[in-house]
Design an enzyme around this catalytic site. Sequence first.
Site: not given
Lengths: 143, 143
Positions: A32, A42, A55
């Site tokens: 990530s 993520d 995210e």
Amino acid sequence: MNAKKRKGSAVERNIVGKLRDKGFAVVRAPASGSKRKDPIPDIIALKSGVIILIEMKSRKDKEGKIYVRREQAEGIMEFARKSGGTLFLGVKKPGVLKFIPFDKLRRTETGNYVADSEIEGLDLEDLVRLVEAKVSKTLDNFL
Amino acid sequence: MNAKKRKGSAVERNIVGKLRDKGFAVVRAPASGSKRKDPIPDIIALKSGVIILIEMKSRKDKEGKIYVRREQAEGIMEFARKSGGTLFLGVKKPGVLKFIPFDKLRRTETGNYVADSEIEGLDLEDLVRLVEAKVSKTLDNFL
């Protein structure tokens, strides 16, 4: 790993742990934040066929806006579109953790996406309830 | 990383690339193969709300059986159950790549799972077609 990334990881791990406790199958995207060809949100959280993509962005101050650069935003939106899942921006500030549906973000003239500080979002409990409501609805279609 | 793991990764990357070309949103589980609390299948492939989970195993000889240890099998089956996705064992042998639905595997007395060499599986094209059929069926429910 610098301090900012380390802190970001701790926040993510915490959210992942809580979603697991609520019965989600969860995976954190590998690498990530690093440069990659295929942008992946993520956190990918799955429950009974419902796909949630998150995210995460953190800020140290409570008031500031949060920006998602156009290139990253378009990449993860494309991932979400293909998957059929729902994409959220997870915003972590001191004393604040909220999840904003990506389509509620403000788009700037240059194509970046912005979460203004006053924008409303779901807390983690709300997010879980939203998913459980979707699961029930999906089950209803079979009854 | 030893040679076996490196080869396994190359096979996985190849499958991930092909699924991406077919319009899937794909993520490889981080830290695959390492000791972890929450077992996650090697590949998570998403398309229009359909969730496909793949655990990859390779063998150098064409004839041998492939074993999935009970502990790992139960972990990834639990992940699949929570997610609402469909779990496959991806078998890579010289000249062979097939995807076997996990519930077709033979369970040994000690609880391990086995893919006997003669077991049938889907090739990658079949797997993609299966998913596309599921996507169409889901869309039909809304029409």
